[in-house]
Scaffold this motif. Structure first.
Motif, mmCIF file in Angstrom:
data_model
loop_
_atom_site.group_PDB
_atom_site.id
_atom_site.type_symbol
_atom_site.label_atom_id
_atom_site.label_comp_id
_atom_site.label_asym_id
_atom_site.label_seq_id
_atom_site.Cartn_x
_atom_site.Cartn_y
_atom_site.Cartn_z
ATOM 1 N N GLY A 242 49.909 44.482 103.906
ATOM 2 C CA GLY A 242 50.748 45.497 104.607
ATOM 3 C C GLY A 242 50.553 47.670 105.301
ATOM 4 O O GLY A 242 50.281 47.583 105.353
ATOM 5 N N MET A 243 49.233 47.174 103.617
ATOM 6 C CA MET A 243 47.970 48.069 104.284
ATOM 7 C C MET A 243 46.703 47.819 105.216
ATOM 8 O O MET A 243 46.278 46.960 105.353
ATOM 9 C CB MET A 243 47.179 48.343 102.733
ATOM 10 C CG MET A 243 48.148 48.849 101.910
ATOM 11 S SD MET A 243 47.265 48.690 99.713
ATOM 12 C CE MET A 243 49.371 48.856 99.198
ATOM 13 N N SER A 244 47.313 49.391 105.958
ATOM 14 C CA SER A 244 45.679 48.887 106.887
ATOM 15 C C SER A 244 43.986 49.461 106.524
ATOM 16 O O SER A 244 43.324 48.232 106.437
ATOM 17 C CB SER A 244 45.936 50.510 107.989
ATOM 18 O OG SER A 244 46.943 50.362 108.750
ATOM 19 N N ASN A 245 43.771 49.933 105.155
ATOM 20 C CA ASN A 245 42.584 50.269 104.189
ATOM 21 C C ASN A 245 43.521 50.472 103.476
ATOM 22 O O ASN A 245 43.569 51.447 102.964
ATOM 23 C CB ASN A 245 42.022 51.251 105.118
ATOM 24 C CG ASN A 245 40.619 51.253 104.179
ATOM 25 O OD1 ASN A 245 40.494 51.001 102.954
ATOM 26 N ND2 ASN A 245 39.606 52.037 105.337
ATOM 27 N N VAL A 246 42.856 49.605 102.290
ATOM 28 C CA VAL A 246 43.345 49.762 101.101
ATOM 29 C C VAL A 246 42.919 50.679 99.824
ATOM 30 O O VAL A 246 42.780 51.210 99.593
ATOM 31 C CB VAL A 246 43.128 47.899 100.132
ATOM 32 C CG1 VAL A 246 41.716 47.943 99.711
ATOM 33 C CG2 VAL A 246 44.465 48.432 98.588
ATOM 34 N N ASN A 247 42.172 51.107 100.532
ATOM 35 C CA ASN A 247 40.894 51.858 99.945
ATOM 36 C C ASN A 247 40.946 53.264 100.277
ATOM 37 O O ASN A 247 40.790 54.502 99.435
ATOM 38 C CB ASN A 247 39.112 51.864 100.408
ATOM 39 C CG ASN A 247 38.688 50.793 99.954
ATOM 40 O OD1 ASN A 247 38.781 50.591 98.837
ATOM 41 N ND2 ASN A 247 37.794 49.963 101.161
ATOM 42 N N ASN A 248 41.851 53.858 101.254
ATOM 43 C CA ASN A 248 42.475 54.710 101.563
ATOM 44 C C ASN A 248 43.706 54.870 100.846
ATOM 45 O O ASN A 248 44.355 56.405 102.761
ATOM 46 C CB ASN A 248 41.689 55.065 103.345
ATOM 47 C CG ASN A 248 40.411 55.509 103.433
ATOM 48 O OD1 ASN A 248 39.885 54.457 104.055
ATOM 49 N ND2 ASN A 248 40.070 55.828 102.428
ATOM 50 N N PHE A 249 44.764 53.824 101.362
ATOM 51 C CA PHE A 249 46.358 53.621 101.521
ATOM 52 C C PHE A 249 46.522 54.764 99.982
ATOM 53 O O PHE A 249 46.002 54.677 99.612
ATOM 54 C CB PHE A 249 46.778 52.517 101.027
ATOM 55 C CG PHE A 249 48.400 52.439 100.757
ATOM 56 C CD1 PHE A 249 48.576 52.021 101.892
ATOM 57 C CD2 PHE A 249 48.919 52.037 100.038
ATOM 58 C CE1 PHE A 249 50.148 52.011 102.557
ATOM 59 C CE2 PHE A 249 50.370 52.238 100.488
ATOM 60 C CZ PHE A 249 51.018 52.117 102.129
ATOM 61 N N ILE A 250 47.788 55.722 100.368
ATOM 62 C CA ILE A 250 48.531 56.235 99.156
ATOM 63 C C ILE A 250 50.058 56.014 99.383
ATOM 64 O O ILE A 250 50.614 55.632 100.465
ATOM 65 C CB ILE A 250 48.359 57.606 99.835
ATOM 66 C CG1 ILE A 250 48.807 58.370 101.052
ATOM 67 C CG2 ILE A 250 46.631 58.474 99.773
ATOM 68 C CD1 ILE A 250 49.178 59.781 101.203
ATOM 69 N N PHE A 251 50.136 56.257 97.954
ATOM 70 C CA PHE A 251 52.065 56.016 98.089
ATOM 71 C C PHE A 251 52.040 57.269 96.911
ATOM 72 O O PHE A 251 52.021 57.806 96.173
ATOM 73 C CB PHE A 251 52.019 54.712 96.782
ATOM 74 C CG PHE A 251 53.403 54.842 96.506
ATOM 75 C CD1 PHE A 251 53.727 53.643 97.450
ATOM 76 C CD2 PHE A 251 54.323 55.034 95.713
ATOM 77 C CE1 PHE A 251 54.918 52.599 97.760
ATOM 78 C CE2 PHE A 251 55.356 54.064 95.110
ATOM 79 C CZ PHE A 251 55.875 52.942 96.435
ATOM 80 N N GLY A 252 53.478 58.172 97.587
ATOM 81 C CA GLY A 252 52.913 59.550 97.422
ATOM 82 C C GLY A 252 54.830 59.494 97.327
ATOM 83 O O GLY A 252 55.861 58.969 97.302
#
Length: 356
Positions: A242-252
């Motif tokens: 589901g992540m467009s880019n694992v390096n920039n994905f945030i979960f807040g």
């Protein structure tokens, strides 16, 4: 006309490729990299065409290659690499059944050219004669390893994300969780609001396509830090692509305790191993295991619903470190504009503010 093998290359700075038609080498193409651009040229060298013809189509019974790097009088820099010349000597030998055979040997020295204002005929990237290529094609250096702060910055420090964090704070006095699904495009954050059921911890949502982040609220009575269900949800998003880019994905998360945090994946290999434990073979969350993780591992690290936020924070950082999660956690300021990476130093919390 077809492209043959990569025959002569110098790192990612220079490539010389023979073009074959009807089993004959008919053309040579040079790819020359200048900083973050790559140019394609036709190389005029009949001797090299004969050389490649022999290498590709002759019966090779003996092969010898020697490579030596020689400095040029005028050293050139392509990208971040100081480039000299490459010399290769290749011999096509003979077997014992060919007494009249004369071994074919050729030595070539290639120095990546710098054409200046008078380059030879340029080609497009697939080698077709279009007369293009004069302006070059983008070939940037691969990005260096980003720090955790840099990974969190693109989405987490966006003004729209900050506003959405602040908006979620007004929802923590509710009896259900609220969330925002984030999608980034050209520096702009688009959001989709989702919400859970009353008196239920968690949010079930379906969003088409990949996305760049998810932030949500914990109402009064829930943890002042990420829950085991949060970790399982992050695992499901990752494992299910589901992540467009694992390096920039945030979960807040923002909580009724007045705390707010961001998780990022700092080591995808570690996180992939950690994430699998929360999921069933079909990619769905294993709720029985996730509940036991919250009732067991969380308690072991002194993370409790009725615990002090400072104790939960320290316990969670210890969990991330000791359990090889591959995750990093950041704590946000009251206005959501500044974030600090949380780590451990001598067993105690160590906060490192990001340079926003």
């Amino acid at each position: 006309m077809g492209l043959y093998h990569d025959i002569w290359s110098i790192g990612e700075t220079y490539l010389l490729v023979p073009i074959v038609k009807n089993n004959r080498v008919v053309l040579l193409i040079e790819a020359v990299r200048e900083k973050d651009k790559v140019y394609f040229y036709q190389k005029e060298d009949k001797g090299l065409i004969v050389f490649f013809q022999a290498i590709i189509f002759d019966k090779i019974t003996d092969f010898n290659e020697k490579i030596s790097i020689q400095e040029r009088r005028e050293e050139r820099t392509i990208g971040n690499v100081n480039v000299g010349c490459t010399t290769r000597s290749i011999t096509v030998g003979c077997n014992d059944n060919e007494p009249n055979c004369v071994p074919y040997t050729r030595t070539e020295t290639i120095c990546p050219p710098k054409y200046g204002n008078n380059p030879p005929k340029a080609f497009d990237p697939i080698g077709l004669d279009g007369g293009g290529g004069g302006d070059g094609y983008n070939y940037p250096d691969p990005p260096e390893n980003e720090t955790p702060c840099e990974k969190a910055k693109k989405i987490g420090n966006n003004a729209k994300t900050q506003d959405l964090f602040e908006g979620l704070k007004t929802k923590t006095n509710s009896t259900k969780e609220f969330g925002q699904v984030l999608k980034e495009s050209a520096g702009q954050i688009n959001n989709t609001q989702v919400e859970g059921e009353a008196n239920q911890a968690g949010i079930d949502f379906n969003v088409s396509g990949k996305f760049d982040g998810f932030i949500h609220s914990h109402y009064s009575g829930l943890l002042s830090i990420f829950s085991a269900n949060d970790l399982a949800s992050l695992a499901a998003i990752y494992i299910n692509g589901g992540m467009s880019n694992v390096n920039n994905f945030i979960f807040g998360v923002v909580t009724a305790s007045g705390t707010q945090y961001i998780l990022i994946i700092d080591d995808p290999e570690k996180f992939a191993i950690f994430a699998k434990q929360f999921l069933l073979p079909n990619g769905q969350i294993d709720q029985v295991y996730t509940d036991s993780y919250g009732n067991g591992i969380y308690i072991m690290y002194n993370i409790k619903n009725n615990g002090l936020s400072s104790a939960n924070e320290l316990g969670f950082v210890k969990l991330l470190s000791n359990e090889n999660t591959g995750l990093k956690v950041f704590k946000g300021s009251n206005n959501s504009t500044n974030w600090a990476e949380l780590g451990l130093k001598n067993g105690q919390l160590d906060s490192k503010p990001c340079n926003n």
